[in-house]
Scaffold this active site. Structure first.
Site, mmCIF file in Angstrom:
data_model
loop_
_atom_site.group_PDB
_atom_site.id
_atom_site.type_symbol
_atom_site.label_atom_id
_atom_site.label_comp_id
_atom_site.label_asym_id
_atom_site.label_seq_id
_atom_site.Cartn_x
_atom_site.Cartn_y
_atom_site.Cartn_z
ATOM 1 N N GLU A 230 3.020 6.184 42.050
ATOM 2 C CA GLU A 230 3.018 6.575 43.539
ATOM 3 C C GLU A 230 4.039 5.386 44.226
ATOM 4 O OE1 GLU A 230 -1.320 8.445 43.664
ATOM 5 O OE2 GLU A 230 -1.299 6.194 43.805
ATOM 6 N N CYS B 95 6.957 1.536 50.052
ATOM 7 C CA CYS B 95 6.121 0.399 49.118
ATOM 8 C C CYS B 95 6.583 1.070 47.694
ATOM 9 C CB CYS B 95 4.389 0.559 49.640
ATOM 10 S SG CYS B 95 3.585 -0.473 48.241
ATOM 11 N N CYS C 96 -0.582 -1.643 34.937
ATOM 12 C CA CYS C 96 -0.268 -3.134 35.060
ATOM 13 C C CYS C 96 -0.753 -3.800 33.920
ATOM 14 C CB CYS C 96 -1.003 -3.630 36.444
ATOM 15 S SG CYS C 96 -0.306 -5.307 36.818
ATOM 16 N N CYS D 193 -6.577 -7.790 38.041
ATOM 17 C CA CYS D 193 -7.079 -8.417 39.250
ATOM 18 C C CYS D 193 -8.334 -7.708 39.625
ATOM 19 C CB CYS D 193 -6.034 -8.606 40.208
ATOM 20 S SG CYS D 193 -4.696 -9.191 39.752
ATOM 21 N N CYS E 279 -8.390 -4.904 42.427
ATOM 22 C CA CYS E 279 -7.281 -3.922 42.315
ATOM 23 C C CYS E 279 -7.391 -2.706 41.404
ATOM 24 C CB CYS E 279 -5.908 -4.744 42.000
ATOM 25 S SG CYS E 279 -4.375 -3.641 42.051
ATOM 26 N N CYS F 111 -3.168 -0.746 50.163
ATOM 27 C CA CYS F 111 -3.066 -1.434 48.904
ATOM 28 C C CYS F 111 -4.145 -1.534 48.235
ATOM 29 C CB CYS F 111 -3.055 -3.046 49.679
ATOM 30 S SG CYS F 111 -1.830 -3.403 50.826
HETATM 31 N N1 SAH Z 1 1.452 -7.045 41.185
HETATM 32 C C1 SAH Z 1 2.037 -7.368 42.434
HETATM 33 C C2 SAH Z 1 2.240 -6.293 43.587
HETATM 34 C C3 SAH Z 1 1.466 -5.292 43.858
HETATM 35 S S1 SAH Z 1 -0.198 -5.432 44.586
HETATM 36 C C4 SAH Z 1 1.039 -8.301 43.223
HETATM 37 O O1 SAH Z 1 -0.123 -8.333 42.803
HETATM 38 O O2 SAH Z 1 1.367 -9.141 44.305
HETATM 39 C C5 SAH Z 1 0.326 -5.481 46.398
HETATM 40 C C6 SAH Z 1 -0.824 -6.151 47.259
HETATM 41 O O3 SAH Z 1 -2.144 -5.687 47.285
HETATM 42 C C7 SAH Z 1 -1.329 -7.547 46.486
HETATM 43 O O4 SAH Z 1 -1.112 -8.650 47.481
HETATM 44 C C8 SAH Z 1 -2.496 -7.151 45.909
HETATM 45 O O5 SAH Z 1 -3.304 -8.525 45.592
HETATM 46 C C9 SAH Z 1 -3.190 -6.417 47.054
HETATM 47 N N2 SAH Z 1 -4.318 -5.715 46.802
HETATM 48 C C10 SAH Z 1 -4.662 -5.088 45.458
HETATM 49 N N3 SAH Z 1 -5.887 -4.527 45.448
HETATM 50 C C11 SAH Z 1 -6.381 -4.498 47.055
HETATM 51 C C12 SAH Z 1 -7.311 -3.752 47.486
HETATM 52 N N4 SAH Z 1 -8.220 -3.115 46.760
HETATM 53 N N5 SAH Z 1 -7.295 -4.181 48.784
HETATM 54 C C13 SAH Z 1 -6.666 -4.758 49.494
HETATM 55 N N6 SAH Z 1 -5.441 -5.429 48.939
HETATM 56 C C14 SAH Z 1 -5.242 -5.082 47.493
HETATM 57 FE FE1 SF4 Z 2 -1.259 -5.759 38.916
HETATM 58 FE FE2 SF4 Z 2 -3.001 -5.162 40.958
HETATM 59 FE FE3 SF4 Z 2 -3.030 -7.567 40.108
HETATM 60 FE FE4 SF4 Z 2 -0.883 -6.849 41.537
HETATM 61 S S1 SF4 Z 2 -3.107 -6.843 42.103
HETATM 62 S S2 SF4 Z 2 -0.777 -7.928 39.563
HETATM 63 S S3 SF4 Z 2 -0.905 -4.486 40.792
HETATM 64 S S4 SF4 Z 2 -3.838 -5.757 38.913
#
Ligand code: SAH
Ligand code: SF4
Length: 409
Positions: free
Chosen positions: A122, A135, A142, A146, A149, A380
């Site tokens: 996406e 974006c 991935c 996290c 996420c 995000c």
């Molecule tokens: N993998 C990279 C880039 C993609 S994530 C990273 O982790 O930085 C982009 C941003 O969205 C990151 O800061 C991530 O921590 C945040 N993010 C992920 N899940 C989210 C959620 N459910 N609500 C708000 N931000 C989130």
């Molecule tokens: Fe991967 Fe989501 Fe963690 Fe970014 S925030 S490293 S996309 S699992």
């Protein structure tokens, strides 16, 4: 929410993608040297290669050409031989959704590579007053997990190639009508400020620093002054904290850096952002302090997702300020975007504002990121598997519609 500009197949609920040539290698995403090799392969003599590569570069990245036949100053014979071996096809659009707030999300499909299957990712476009941010996804899924996420619940399928990364930018600009000069005789580089896609963030699916070579190649193409010409200050790469690649990002790409921090103690960060077990806070912040090009005019953005009762206390706000002391930084507070089955809740608005006050008073800009595109799961951390969910819903709607028109009379 309005949805899908393209025709929807009622049986599957999917947009019918425009046919594209998936078998031929794409010239998109190639470096100038690779483009030169491709031209040599179709018989362009050595002395012409630099000039021809420049022409192709201009057509693709300044004019947004997606077909060799648009290239009016390239001979018909050369256009034909290029078309026989190579493609300029944009990624296939499986679906396009537009949020009530104008955010646009495309589900894009890329062909299989090797023994793999076709993959889908996406890309999200967020229009704002005076700028528009794209974006871009770096991986399909991935490897990291996290806890807040949604992408982290998807296994890594594969890295995206440079062609697929640059293809996301070209596709978005083509769909948005952001190559306004495409048909004028000269064609001109549109200044960054006058564009719909004025900024690019590597904040879609995946960890960009685990796909460094392709991301580097794509971002160098995006910032090439004779092509897409995006200023490196308008390109931000977000990492969860792949420490060994941070210095190379600054030295070799030179873009803005964002760090997904989310916690100020190792114990909690180990849980929320598990890569912290490998590269803990002290190492991460040391890499930030020495980020090449860092200055007050080129600050690092620290992203901090606000999770109710987990990381949102005032003590943590104060600790955040203490940890970042001496690093030119801004702190982006992100209200948690929920997804089905997520183990967290978003902090109350008042709590977020109080947290922001502490950070602000310490002299850091700390904008609270307005959630965008939540209604189409484009915010995000909501990317990918929700598309499957949406597709399932669409499929069910499609089946219901079909039953209604073909059912017994
Ligand atoms: N993998 C990279 C880039 C993609 S994530 C990273 O982790 O930085 C982009 C941003 O969205 C990151 O800061 C991530 O921590 C945040 N993010 C992920 N899940 C989210 C959620 N459910 N609500 C708000 N931000 C989130
Ligand atoms: Fe991967 Fe989501 Fe963690 Fe970014 S925030 S490293 S996309 S699992």
């Amino acid at each position: 929410m309005t949805s899908a500009a393209a025709t929807i197949d009622p049986a599957t609920g999917r947009c019918l993608p425009a046919p594209s040539d998936t078998q031929k290698p794409s010239l998109i995403g190639m470096t100038r040297a690779e483009l030169g090799e491709a031209l040599a392969e179709v018989g362009v003599p050595n002395r012409q290669i630099g000039m021809r590569a420049g022409q192709l570069w201009h057509w693709v990245y300044v004019r947004g050409a997606s077909d060799f036949d648009q290239m009016s100053n390239v001979s018909k014979d050369l256009r034909q031989s290029l078309g026989e071996r190579y493609s300029l096809a944009a990624p296939q659009v499986v679906s396009e959704q537009v949020s009530a707030d104008g955010t646009r999300k495309w589900l894009l499909r890329f062909p299989a590579r090797g023994a793999g299957r076709p993959v889908e990712i996406e890309t999200v476009y967020i229009p704002e007053a005076g700028r528009g941010t794209l974006c871009v996804s770096s991986q399909v899924g991935c490897t990291l997990t996290c806890s807040f996420c949604h992408t982290g619940t998807q296994m890594l399928v594969r890295n995206l190639t440079a062609a697929e990364l640059v293809g996301q930018i070209l596709l978005a600009r083509q769909r948005l009508g952001d190559f306004p000069d495409a048909d004028t005789p000269a064609g001109a580089i549109v200044p960054g400020t006058g564009r719909l896609v004025s900024n690019v963030v590597m904040m879609g699916m995946g960890e960009p620093l685990f796909n460094f070579d392709n991301v580097k190649q794509a971002l160098l193409i995006a910032s090439d002054g004779e092509g897409l010409s995006l200023s490196k200050r308008r390109i931000t790469l977000s990492t969860s904290g792949v420490v060994p690649m941070i210095a190379r990002t600054g030295a070799e790409i030179g873009c803005m850096l964002a760090i997904s921090l989310h916690a100020v103690r190792d114990e909690l960060r180990d849980e929320l952002v598990p890569i912290n077990k490998k590269w803990p806070l002290a190492e991460l912040l040391a890499a930030c302090r020495t980020y090449p090009g860092l200055s007050n005019a080129k600050r690092i953005t620290f992203e901090y997702v606000m999770l109710k009762g987990v990381n949102d206390s005032l003590a943590e706000a104060k600790e955040l300020v203490r940890l970042l002391k001496g690093i030119p930084a801004k702190i982006n507070l992100i209200p948690f975007n929920p997804w089905p089955g997520s183990p967290h809740e978003c902090s109350d608005w008042q709590t977020i504002e109080r947290f922001a006050d502490v950070v602000n008073r310490a002299g850091y800009a700390s904008p609270i990121r307005t959630p965008r595109g939540r209604d189409i799961f484009a915010a995000c951390g909501q990317l990918k598997s929700t598309s499957e969910r949406l597709r399932k819903t669409q499929r069910m709607q499609g089946q219901a519609a079909q039953a209604a028109t073909t059912g017994p009379v």
